[in-house]
Each structure stands twice: as C-alpha cells, then as structure tokens.
Design a protein around this motif. Sequence first.
Motif, short mmCIF file in Angstrom:
data_model
loop_
_atom_site.label_atom_id
_atom_site.label_comp_id
_atom_site.label_asym_id
_atom_site.label_seq_id
_atom_site.Cartn_x
_atom_site.Cartn_y
_atom_site.Cartn_z
N THR A 8 0.86 -1.17 0.00
CA THR A 8 0.00 0.00 0.00
C THR A 8 0.90 1.23 0.00
O THR A 8 1.77 1.36 0.86
N LYS A 10 1.38 5.65 -0.90
CA LYS A 10 0.75 6.97 -0.95
C LYS A 10 1.51 7.80 -1.98
O LYS A 10 2.74 7.81 -2.00
N GLY A 18 -1.45 12.66 -2.43
CA GLY A 18 -2.27 12.33 -1.26
C GLY A 18 -3.11 11.08 -1.43
O GLY A 18 -3.63 10.56 -0.45
N GLN A 20 -4.03 7.17 -1.88
CA GLN A 20 -3.44 5.90 -1.47
C GLN A 20 -4.03 4.78 -2.30
O GLN A 20 -5.18 4.86 -2.74
N VAL A 72 6.03 7.83 -5.09
CA VAL A 72 5.21 7.11 -4.11
C VAL A 72 6.06 6.73 -2.90
O VAL A 72 7.28 6.59 -3.00
N VAL A 75 3.19 3.04 2.81
CA VAL A 75 2.35 3.41 3.94
C VAL A 75 2.58 2.42 5.07
O VAL A 75 2.54 1.20 4.87
N VAL A 80 3.71 7.57 6.38
CA VAL A 80 4.52 6.96 5.33
C VAL A 80 5.94 6.75 5.86
O VAL A 80 6.36 7.38 6.83
#
Length: 116
Positions: A8, A10, A18, A20, A72, A75, A80
């Motif tokens: 996962t 962000k 912002g 995800q 990126v 997460v 993060v």
Amino acid sequence: MKIKKGDTVKVIAGSDRGAQGKVITVLREQQRVIVEGVNRVKKHTKVVDAGGRSGKSGGIITTEAPIHVSNVMLVEGDGVTRVGYRRDEVTKRRSDGTTYTAHRSVRISRTTGEEI
C-alpha cells in the motif's frame, strides 16, 4: 526496487498527490509502478469486428497508467516511511539433515526499524 506488488503506497507528488492505493504491477525496467485508483487515464478503443464472440466492442475505457516509483512512498500505520534493508543470520537445513548458517535480507521501516 524497494516497492513491491501488493504494497500500500501513498502518492507524494503529481496531480494525484495524497491518494493511497495498492500496487498492482511493478515495471522494473522503467522504474514505474501501477497503483490501484491512481493516475487514471481514458483510452479510446476501436471496434474490432472479428466476428462471433471474439469481436471487441469499441468505446472509451478508463485504466490506470504507470507512475514513477520516486513519486510514491510506502504506507505504514497512519503515516509513510522509507524502506531499508537488514541482513539477518538464519540457520537453514539441507536435505540430508545437516544445518548451516546463511543470511536473509529483510525489508525494514526506516522510521520504526521494524520488519515490513
């Protein structure tokens, strides 16, 4: 590459900042990832009349486009983190029953130091 399929992430830069999502595909050679629900583009497809059931209907489909891996971050919890590596010493067993020590590389969180 420190980001893997199923992580996962962000988005930290770009028009989708912002957002995800889960990593669908990792493109190693281009250093890009495809993230679920991020960087969506419309693709115009032509009607292919191959006859029968194999014919494809045309139209506009929305799909995810690749995003550069530097845009990126992974997460972890509610924030993060950067990704690091640690080499752990483990004991392995051969098929004849003898054991030996080897090293295993594990991904760790740079903020907490815990294994990912």
